[in-house]
Write an enzyme that holds these catalytic residues in place. Structure first.
Site, PDB file in Angstrom:
ATOM      1  N   HIS A 371      -1.511  62.074  -7.703  1.00  0.00           N
ATOM      2  CA  HIS A 371      -0.578  61.410  -8.624  1.00  0.00           C
ATOM      3  C   HIS A 371      -0.300  59.956  -8.279  1.00  0.00           C
ATOM      4  O   HIS A 371       0.512  59.319  -8.954  1.00  0.00           O
ATOM      5  CB  HIS A 371       0.768  62.128  -8.649  1.00  0.00           C
ATOM      6  CG  HIS A 371       0.730  63.500  -9.233  1.00  0.00           C
ATOM      7  ND1 HIS A 371       0.986  63.757 -10.552  1.00  0.00           N
ATOM      8  CD2 HIS A 371       0.452  64.694  -8.662  1.00  0.00           C
ATOM      9  CE1 HIS A 371       0.896  65.060 -10.780  1.00  0.00           C
ATOM     10  NE2 HIS A 371       0.560  65.648  -9.642  1.00  0.00           N
ATOM     11  N   LYS A 564      13.942  55.034 -15.538  1.00  0.00           N
ATOM     12  CA  LYS A 564      12.971  55.680 -14.648  1.00  0.00           C
ATOM     13  C   LYS A 564      13.437  55.410 -13.235  1.00  0.00           C
ATOM     14  O   LYS A 564      14.395  54.656 -13.035  1.00  0.00           O
ATOM     15  CB  LYS A 564      11.555  55.129 -14.872  1.00  0.00           C
ATOM     16  CG  LYS A 564      11.447  53.604 -14.884  1.00  0.00           C
ATOM     17  CD  LYS A 564      10.020  53.146 -15.154  1.00  0.00           C
ATOM     18  CE  LYS A 564       9.705  53.003 -16.626  1.00  0.00           C
ATOM     19  NZ  LYS A 564       8.437  53.601 -17.012  1.00  0.00           N
ATOM     20  N   ARG A 565      12.792  56.021 -12.231  1.00  0.00           N
ATOM     21  CA  ARG A 565      13.165  55.713 -10.855  1.00  0.00           C
ATOM     22  C   ARG A 565      13.070  54.205 -10.614  1.00  0.00           C
ATOM     23  O   ARG A 565      12.216  53.531 -11.200  1.00  0.00           O
ATOM     24  CB  ARG A 565      12.250  56.465  -9.891  1.00  0.00           C
ATOM     25  CG  ARG A 565      12.545  57.944  -9.833  1.00  0.00           C
ATOM     26  CD  ARG A 565      13.955  58.216  -9.343  1.00  0.00           C
ATOM     27  NE  ARG A 565      14.067  57.898  -7.952  1.00  0.00           N
ATOM     28  CZ  ARG A 565      14.246  58.794  -6.976  1.00  0.00           C
ATOM     29  NH1 ARG A 565      14.366  60.079  -7.273  1.00  0.00           N
ATOM     30  NH2 ARG A 565      14.333  58.419  -5.722  1.00  0.00           N
ATOM     31  N   LYS A 570       7.532  49.454 -10.345  1.00  0.00           N
ATOM     32  CA  LYS A 570       7.874  49.677 -11.753  1.00  0.00           C
ATOM     33  C   LYS A 570       8.509  48.429 -12.382  1.00  0.00           C
ATOM     34  O   LYS A 570       8.688  48.350 -13.592  1.00  0.00           O
ATOM     35  CB  LYS A 570       8.816  50.871 -11.887  1.00  0.00           C
ATOM     36  CG  LYS A 570       8.169  52.209 -11.505  1.00  0.00           C
ATOM     37  CD  LYS A 570       9.165  53.364 -11.605  1.00  0.00           C
ATOM     38  CE  LYS A 570       8.645  54.674 -11.042  1.00  0.00           C
ATOM     39  NZ  LYS A 570       7.702  55.379 -11.931  1.00  0.00           N
ATOM     40  N   THR A 675       5.005  59.231 -17.936  1.00  0.00           N
ATOM     41  CA  THR A 675       5.082  60.232 -18.995  1.00  0.00           C
ATOM     42  C   THR A 675       6.224  59.918 -19.952  1.00  0.00           C
ATOM     43  O   THR A 675       6.217  60.369 -21.096  1.00  0.00           O
ATOM     44  CB  THR A 675       5.267  61.651 -18.411  1.00  0.00           C
ATOM     45  OG1 THR A 675       6.232  61.582 -17.361  1.00  0.00           O
ATOM     46  CG2 THR A 675       3.963  62.195 -17.865  1.00  0.00           C
ATOM     47  N   LYS A 679       7.126  60.105 -24.267  1.00  0.00           N
ATOM     48  CA  LYS A 679       8.357  60.625 -24.878  1.00  0.00           C
ATOM     49  C   LYS A 679       8.969  59.605 -25.833  1.00  0.00           C
ATOM     50  O   LYS A 679       9.415  59.953 -26.938  1.00  0.00           O
ATOM     51  CB  LYS A 679       9.380  60.994 -23.786  1.00  0.00           C
ATOM     52  CG  LYS A 679       8.914  62.131 -22.894  1.00  0.00           C
ATOM     53  CD  LYS A 679       9.730  62.280 -21.612  1.00  0.00           C
ATOM     54  CE  LYS A 679       8.952  63.162 -20.621  1.00  0.00           C
ATOM     55  NZ  LYS A 679       9.500  63.117 -19.247  1.00  0.00           N
TER      56      LYS A 679
HETATM   57  O1  73E Z   1       2.897  57.701 -12.677  1.00  0.00           O
HETATM   58  C1  73E Z   1       3.630  58.831 -12.277  1.00  0.00           C
HETATM   59  C2  73E Z   1       3.046  60.067 -12.949  1.00  0.00           C
HETATM   60  O2  73E Z   1       3.228  60.000 -14.341  1.00  0.00           O
HETATM   61  C3  73E Z   1       3.552  58.992 -10.762  1.00  0.00           C
HETATM   62  O3  73E Z   1       4.144  57.875 -10.139  1.00  0.00           O
HETATM   63  C4  73E Z   1       4.268  60.266 -10.344  1.00  0.00           C
HETATM   64  O4  73E Z   1       3.632  61.369 -11.000  1.00  0.00           O
HETATM   65  C5  73E Z   1       3.725  61.317 -12.425  1.00  0.00           C
HETATM   66  C6  73E Z   1       3.112  62.574 -12.981  1.00  0.00           C
HETATM   67  O5  73E Z   1       1.733  62.572 -12.810  1.00  0.00           O
HETATM   68  C7  73E Z   1       4.240  60.449  -8.874  1.00  0.00           C
HETATM   69  N1  73E Z   1       5.257  60.912  -8.106  1.00  0.00           N
HETATM   70  C8  73E Z   1       4.812  60.945  -6.852  1.00  0.00           C
HETATM   71  N2  73E Z   1       3.574  60.509  -6.828  1.00  0.00           N
HETATM   72  N3  73E Z   1       3.219  60.193  -8.086  1.00  0.00           N
HETATM   73  C9  73E Z   1       5.558  61.389  -5.693  1.00  0.00           C
HETATM   74  C10 73E Z   1       5.056  61.158  -4.420  1.00  0.00           C
HETATM   75  C11 73E Z   1       5.758  61.585  -3.319  1.00  0.00           C
HETATM   76  C12 73E Z   1       6.966  62.237  -3.471  1.00  0.00           C
HETATM   77  C13 73E Z   1       7.475  62.467  -4.730  1.00  0.00           C
HETATM   78  C14 73E Z   1       6.772  62.037  -5.843  1.00  0.00           C
END
Ligand code: 73E
Length: 829
Positions: A371, A564-565, A570, A675, A679
């Site tokens: 991710h 968002k976070r 970001k 995502t 939405k």
């Molecule tokens: O871009 C998003 C993505 O839409 C991405 O940053 C997020 O995952 C979403 C779903 O695919 C994400 N979160 C984390 N890594 N990618 C993450 C990593 C470590 C701890 C918690 C979350």
């Protein structure tokens, strides 16, 4: 189980579940009186919520039982989705809509003296996640159930979910989120427990055939207790399971000797230590902090889940080699990667399989989803810590690595560089286990979450693995969202309007049917109603802003939203610098000129990780800018800056439908997918964004004339960064004026924001804020101009929604099912 002759009596009394208003009311009254033990008329909104939820839960559980039984008799392959985060939000509204009885409940609740909207508002969000990754897992569960896939989610039952955010004097303050006081949606399974081992050591022995056997002995035992949450599918009886593990001291651990000797305190301390494992969700998004307790959480959850999966498989009495025909396990990021090692350990150490046979089973079972490419988020664990906590697992990791490197050496003889670069063990000080590499080696498929992201992982962080395993092992599955929650539930009026134009609610099961909307685009009455719905959603948000922040905003303004976070990548800082630029420009205008400007509300929301200092500075600056701008009489309605406290799933359901424009403005190549972009568009808002993540595919689907793209392309990022550090880095004049305003104290104590300004101006501007600033400002001007033509704006929104069919999580889950899991739906008869 009950013998045949007595089964008649059971069948006769089997719970049928209510189907009409009367039946529903009867259930609510019964639960208020008996389950909640209240006297008949002593019912407030809280109790009415609980009783309504229990009534629906009872219904779900009958379907849940039928679904599980059907899957067991069919003996079919199941998917297990392992995720450390499930950001579920509220359950009641979703359950009512998915079983199709919301109107029944509305009528019943009304007769009992309440309003359904107020009852829904009583529910505490289940917030067992940080952001997109956790919410994706929740959307996937909804799609898996709605598409009748036999699937379970496995996670941790945190006592505290993501913290509650309060904004005090412009600063984020974290408050614990205790959500389990009364949770009608979970079923404790005190009979489903697994003992989990930590620490200890490994002893070797020889078996009768002279084979070496490893025994992991000693250490400490913690017990995992299962809690189940039913996951209802939409318009199908299929009800899947989300199993969350809670930790407690094992009965063997609770030291009765100590207890009897009067050492009550220390026996309770052991108890508390065990319970600590599932006590709290780590509040870091896209950041790995390498804490021992986190590794304990990971192993605890993974070991309990695998024990459960293996136990279920063993009941079928099949041969081990058939395991991958019955079981597919998806690793949601690297957090559950120890499952690869644990399954190998079970097969070799406990079940006595040969290494190679076991390893074949393991790699055919697992799939791994990556991710993120952000280096600070890639998990690594110190070898020493692993050795201490999981001594046998470390040995297995070393063996996996050895056999893997041997195979690499065969393929690339005399290439030492490739061996160092792909080794699961990083030869650093201290040595580290690279979890992503372990996940790749232990899985048969690796996927990214949007096209650009999947390309990037194959050409950058995992490029050597593509050389070794071939390109077929790597694939893309672009993320999606569930249209049930993110359209039907969040925006019921829009859902009805769409239904009226597309021939019913079929689009909720097949989102591509949205394309029928384009046929109505020239229908003026339809466009008018569309615009009215957006306006009503904005009015609702306006009221919420008034109530919570006591700021009056004009609902006719352009609502510009970034929720968002909070993270530097970001780029909320780019947004707020843009807002300051707008403010300075308005201030410099004559009153006549000002009258010609378009009023705008800039809305922010999101949590910063408690230890992420810079993200907290960004929150502080946004709030300080709001404090100045919102009370400036020169500005009035022309600009308002709002920080919405404690952004979460249920707030998103209110905010998303109220947006005209949303911001998805990460530095190109950093946001894997995103995502919320999906939405917002699905709810009839336009996007301002960079060429990053899923924005690119959204553009391809909806057309570039319907999105406001700007900024650097991902292929140019590296060169620019290099130039910032080694060449001369100049910041453009408009951005410098913004910095001057900050540093002259316009928005409070300048020192507070010194580091934020310096990061861009003096320290290499890693996120390319200065490079993208001018094109961002110019693009925002285009937005203003286009918004003035409301008729054309509404047409763009309708066209965009019509073309969003691709982004359903149903499409996404079907791709996983076909390309990675090899599972088929199994509908209830
Ligand atoms: O871009 C998003 C993505 O839409 C991405 O940053 C997020 O995952 C979403 C779903 O695919 C994400 N979160 C984390 N890594 N990618 C993450 C990593 C470590 C701890 C918690 C979350």
């Amino acid at each position: 189980s009950i013998p045949e002759p007595q089964r008649e009596a059971w069948k006769k009394h089997q719970v049928q579940g209510f189907t009409d208003k009367d039946g529903f009311e009867k259930e609510v009254v019964r639960h208020v009186e008996t389950t909640l033990a209240r006297s008949l008329f002593n019912c407030d909104e809280g109790a009415a919520y609980s009783a309504t939820s229990l009534a629906f839960r009872d219904r779900l559980i009958t379907e849940w039982n039928r679904t599980q039984q059907r899957q067991t008799t069919a003996d079919t392959k199941r998917v297990y989705y392992l995720s450390l985060e499930f950001l579920m939000g509220r359950a009641l509204d979703n359950a009512m809509l998915n079983v199709g009885l919301k109107d029944v409940a509305r009528g019943g609740i009304d007769e009992l003296g309440f309003r359904i909207e107020d009852i829904i508002e009583q529910e505490h969000d289940a917030a067992l996640g940080n952001g997109g990754l956790g919410r994706l897992a929740a959307c996937f569960l909804d799609s898996l159930a709605s598409l009748n896939y036999p699937a379970w989610g496995y996670g941790l039952r945190y006592r505290y979910g993501i913290f509650k955010q309060e904004i005090i004097n412009g600063y984020q303050v974290e408050v614990p989120d205790y959500w389990l006081d009364f949770n009608p949606w979970e079923f404790p399974r005190h009979d489903v427990t697994v003992d989990i081992q930590f620490y200890g050591n490994v002893r070797k022995s020889q078996d009768d055939n002279g084979k070496t056997v490893c025994h992991w002995e000693g250490g400490e035992i913690v017990t995992a207790v299962a809690y189940d949450m039913p996951i209802p599918g939409y318009a199908t009886p299929s009800t899947n399971n989300l199993r969350l593990w809670s930790s407690k001291a094992s009965s063997g651990e609770f030291d009765f000797q100590k207890f009897n000797n009067g050492d009550y305190e220390s026996s309770v301390a052991d108890q508390q230590r065990a319970e600590t494992i599932s006590a709290v969700l780590y509040p870091n998004d896209n950041l790995d902090r390498g804490k021992e307790l986190r590794l304990k959480q990971q192993y605890f959850w993974v070991a309990a889940s695998l024990y459960d999966i293996v136990r279920r498989f063993k009941k079928s009495k099949r041969a081990w080699r058939e395991f991958p025909d019955q079981v597919a396990i998806q690793l949601n990021d690297t957090h559950p990667t120890l499952a690869v090692v644990e399954l190998q350990r079970i097969l070799v150490d406990i079940e006595g399989l040969e290494w190679d046979e076991a390893w074949n089973i393991v790699t055919s079972t697992f799939g791994y989803t990556n991710h993120t490419v952000l280096p600070e988020a890639l998990e690594k664990w110190p070898v020493g810590l692993m050795q201490h906590l999981l001594p046998r697992h470390l040995q297995i990791i070393y063996d996996i690595n050895l056999f893997f490197l041997q195979s690499v050496e065969k393929k690339f003889p005399n290439d030492r560089d490739i061996l160092t670069s792909v080794s699961i063990i990083e030869e650093s000080q201290p040595k580290m286990v690279r979890m992503a590499y372990l996940a790749i080696v232990g899985s048969h498929k690796v996927n990214g979450v949007a096209e650009l992201h999947s390309d990037l992982i194959q050409t950058t962080i995992f490029k050597d693995f593509v050389k070794i395993f071939g390109a077929d092992k790597f694939t893309n599955v672009t993320n999606g969202i569930t249209p049930r929650r993110w359209l039907h539930q969040a925006n019921p009026r829009l859902s009805e309007l769409i239904a009226s134009k597309t021939g019913g609610h079929e689009f909720l099961k097949d989102l591509t049917q949205l394309n029928k909307l384009e046929l109505s685009i020239d229908d003026a009455a339809f466009r008018k109603e569309w615009a009215e719905i957006k306006y009503a959603n904005k009015v609702r948000l306006t009221k919420y802003i008034k109530k919570t922040l006591d700021v009056t905003v004009n609902p006719a303004s352009l609502f510009d939203v970034q929720v968002k976070r909070i993270h530097e990548y970001k780029r909320q800082q780019l947004n707020i610098f843009g807002v300051i630029h707008r403010y300075l420009a308005l201030k410099a205008m004559s009153p006549e000129e000002r009258k010609k400007q378009l009023p705008r509300v800039s809305i922010f929301g999101g949590k910063a990780a408690p230890g992420y200092w810079m993200a907290k500075q960004i929150i502080h600056l946004i709030n300080n800018v709001g404090a100045v701008v919102n009370k400036d009489p020169d500005i009035g309605d022309l600009l308002k800056v709002i920080y919405l406290e404690d952004y979460n799933v249920s707030k998103a359901e209110m905010i998303v439908p109220a947006s005209d424009l949303s911001e998805h403005i990460s530095t190109a190549g950093t946001e894997a997918s995103g995502t919320s972009n999906m939405k917002f568009v699905l709810n009839g808002g336009l996007i301002i964004g960079t060429c990053d993540g899923a924005n690119i595919e959204i553009t391809r689907e909806i057309g570039q004339e319907n999105i406001f793209l700007f900024g650097t392309l991902s292929e140019d990022v590296e060169d620019l960064r290099h130039a910032h550090t080694y060449g001369s880095h100049t910041v453009d004049a408009d951005l410098n004026k913004v910095f001057d305003a900050i540093q002259s104290g316009t928005f409070g104590e300048p020192n507070d924001f010194g580091a934020m300004v310096a990061a861009v101006r003096d320290h290499g501007d890693y996120y390319l804020v200065s490079d993208d600033f001018q094109s961002y400002i110019d693009t925002q001007k285009m937005v203003d101009n286009e918004y003035r033509n409301q008729d054309e704006w509404v047409r763009k929104c309708i066209r965009s929604v019509a073309r969003m069919g691709f982004f359903s999580s149903d499409r996404c889950i079907n791709e996983y099912a076909e390309g990675i899991w090899n599972v088929e739906p199994l509908a209830l008869k």
